[in-house]
Design a protein around this motif. Sequence first.
Motif, PDB file in Angstrom:
ATOM      1  N   VAL A 150       0.852  -1.190   0.000  1.00  0.00           N
ATOM      2  CA  VAL A 150       0.000   0.000   0.000  1.00  0.00           C
ATOM      3  C   VAL A 150       0.890   1.243   0.000  1.00  0.00           C
ATOM      4  CG1 VAL A 150      -1.684   1.360   1.298  1.00  0.00           C
ATOM      5  CG2 VAL A 150      -1.911  -1.118   1.194  1.00  0.00           C
ATOM      6  N   VAL A 151       0.620   2.154  -0.930  1.00  0.00           N
ATOM      7  CA  VAL A 151       1.304   3.446  -0.973  1.00  0.00           C
ATOM      8  C   VAL A 151       0.243   4.535  -0.922  1.00  0.00           C
ATOM      9  CG1 VAL A 151       2.714   5.019  -2.342  1.00  0.00           C
ATOM     10  CG2 VAL A 151       3.296   2.587  -2.259  1.00  0.00           C
ATOM     11  N   ILE A 152       0.331   5.403   0.071  1.00  0.00           N
ATOM     12  CA  ILE A 152      -0.568   6.549   0.198  1.00  0.00           C
ATOM     13  C   ILE A 152       0.316   7.779   0.299  1.00  0.00           C
ATOM     14  CG2 ILE A 152      -2.362   7.669   1.569  1.00  0.00           C
ATOM     15  CD1 ILE A 152      -3.183   4.873   2.542  1.00  0.00           C
ATOM     16  N   ARG A 153       0.164   8.692  -0.662  1.00  0.00           N
ATOM     17  CA  ARG A 153       1.079   9.827  -0.712  1.00  0.00           C
ATOM     18  C   ARG A 153       0.310  11.115  -1.046  1.00  0.00           C
ATOM     19  NH1 ARG A 153       5.214   8.284  -4.757  1.00  0.00           N
ATOM     20  NH2 ARG A 153       5.638   6.696  -3.179  1.00  0.00           N
ATOM     21  N   ASN A 154       0.488  12.106  -0.216  1.00  0.00           N
ATOM     22  CA  ASN A 154      -0.143  13.407  -0.417  1.00  0.00           C
ATOM     23  C   ASN A 154      -1.664  13.288  -0.529  1.00  0.00           C
ATOM     24  OD1 ASN A 154      -0.190  16.193  -0.664  1.00  0.00           O
ATOM     25  ND2 ASN A 154       0.035  16.169  -2.893  1.00  0.00           N
ATOM     26  N   CYS A 155      -2.247  12.571   0.422  1.00  0.00           N
ATOM     27  CA  CYS A 155      -3.704  12.498   0.561  1.00  0.00           C
ATOM     28  C   CYS A 155      -4.038  13.154   1.903  1.00  0.00           C
ATOM     29  CB  CYS A 155      -4.184  11.054   0.501  1.00  0.00           C
ATOM     30  SG  CYS A 155      -3.827  10.217  -1.066  1.00  0.00           S
ATOM     31  N   LYS A 156      -3.987  14.465   1.937  1.00  0.00           N
ATOM     32  CA  LYS A 156      -3.987  15.219   3.186  1.00  0.00           C
ATOM     33  C   LYS A 156      -5.285  15.120   3.968  1.00  0.00           C
ATOM     34  CE  LYS A 156      -0.752  18.548   1.173  1.00  0.00           C
ATOM     35  NZ  LYS A 156      -0.527  19.959   0.763  1.00  0.00           N
ATOM     36  N   GLU A 157      -6.391  14.868   3.293  1.00  0.00           N
ATOM     37  CA  GLU A 157      -7.684  14.814   3.967  1.00  0.00           C
ATOM     38  C   GLU A 157      -8.045  13.412   4.440  1.00  0.00           C
ATOM     39  OE1 GLU A 157      -9.457  17.520   4.714  1.00  0.00           O
ATOM     40  OE2 GLU A 157      -7.763  18.627   3.867  1.00  0.00           O
ATOM     41  N   MET A 158      -7.205  12.456   4.187  1.00  0.00           N
ATOM     42  CA  MET A 158      -7.503  11.067   4.546  1.00  0.00           C
ATOM     43  C   MET A 158      -7.089  10.810   5.996  1.00  0.00           C
ATOM     44  SD  MET A 158      -6.459   7.625   2.456  1.00  0.00           S
ATOM     45  CE  MET A 158      -7.523   6.181   2.504  1.00  0.00           C
ATOM     46  N   LYS A 159      -8.084  10.668   6.863  1.00  0.00           N
ATOM     47  CA  LYS A 159      -7.825  10.426   8.279  1.00  0.00           C
ATOM     48  C   LYS A 159      -8.119   8.987   8.680  1.00  0.00           C
ATOM     49  CE  LYS A 159      -7.072  14.878   8.821  1.00  0.00           C
ATOM     50  NZ  LYS A 159      -7.351  15.366   7.465  1.00  0.00           N
ATOM     51  N   ASN A 160      -8.842   8.266   7.846  1.00  0.00           N
ATOM     52  CA  ASN A 160      -9.199   6.865   8.060  1.00  0.00           C
ATOM     53  C   ASN A 160      -9.204   6.173   6.718  1.00  0.00           C
ATOM     54  OD1 ASN A 160      -9.563   5.826  10.652  1.00  0.00           O
ATOM     55  ND2 ASN A 160     -11.534   6.843  10.905  1.00  0.00           N
ATOM     56  N   PHE A 161      -8.996   4.874   6.700  1.00  0.00           N
ATOM     57  CA  PHE A 161      -9.078   4.129   5.456  1.00  0.00           C
ATOM     58  C   PHE A 161     -10.527   3.755   5.168  1.00  0.00           C
ATOM     59  CE2 PHE A 161      -8.662   0.421   2.656  1.00  0.00           C
ATOM     60  CZ  PHE A 161      -7.774   0.925   1.721  1.00  0.00           C
ATOM     61  N   CYS A 162     -11.196   3.118   6.112  1.00  0.00           N
ATOM     62  CA  CYS A 162     -12.592   2.708   5.966  1.00  0.00           C
ATOM     63  C   CYS A 162     -13.368   3.047   7.229  1.00  0.00           C
ATOM     64  CB  CYS A 162     -12.691   1.204   5.720  1.00  0.00           C
ATOM     65  SG  CYS A 162     -12.191   0.671   4.076  1.00  0.00           S
ATOM     66  N   SER A 163     -14.675   3.262   7.071  1.00  0.00           N
ATOM     67  CA  SER A 163     -15.536   3.462   8.232  1.00  0.00           C
ATOM     68  C   SER A 163     -15.952   2.141   8.853  1.00  0.00           C
ATOM     69  CB  SER A 163     -16.788   4.255   7.833  1.00  0.00           C
ATOM     70  OG  SER A 163     -16.450   5.562   7.460  1.00  0.00           O
ATOM     71  N   GLY A 164     -16.120   1.120   8.014  1.00  0.00           N
ATOM     72  CA  GLY A 164     -16.520  -0.187   8.495  1.00  0.00           C
ATOM     73  C   GLY A 164     -15.324  -1.075   8.776  1.00  0.00           C
TER      74      GLY A 164
END
Length: 226
Positions: A150-164
Amino acid sequence: MVNLVAVFDFEGLKVRGRDVEVTFDQLYSLQLFGLPRLTHIWWMVPKEFRGFKNLILLVIGNCHSLRYLLSPTVAKLLVSLQKLELENCKAMKEIISMEQDGSETNVAEEMTTYKIVFSQLSILELVDLENLTFFGSGKYECQFPSLNSVVIRNCKEMKNFCSGPICTPKLERGKVQIDFKWVWMGDLNTTIQCAESSHHFFLSYNFTEVDEGEGEGEGEDEDDEA
């Protein structure tokens, strides 16, 4: 092509009971770049529809009107998907959303027991998605039994991956990269939360040091002049 709004438009398609034909079964790779007006890849997909069972690679880039990628209905069709990569889509808010395809099926009624399984997905890359908040905000369970990178880069608004609930049995330390740092805290939600907290702490700590340093420097200059 640059004026394309929807790639697969199923509006008006009627699917009756068992009379279901598997379509687009020869599509193995779908890569879309630089489509400024694209708002939907899949539109109005009937709940009973069957297709895209052999799609292995899905790559989307520079499609700045695309807010959502998949509906739960479409996500369940992609049983062979191995790599999902999204880059520089400024309007992207969620990868999976009930708002995505405009279908009339009421998926919300099934959310208590709904599961989405990406059985073959091993690589996920989310890069420069400045408005992305979730992979999926619904209460359904997401399972990724093969996910190992998994690579997550410059996703500033992402505080969680999933709600469920989320299941990623193959993910471990050294396989999750967030903003160029390898991080792992046992599950994706906790990992993203900790990475976000650490980032804010680091910035706050450095700004405090700079402020204090500047204050000390100014005091020393005044003493010297005196």
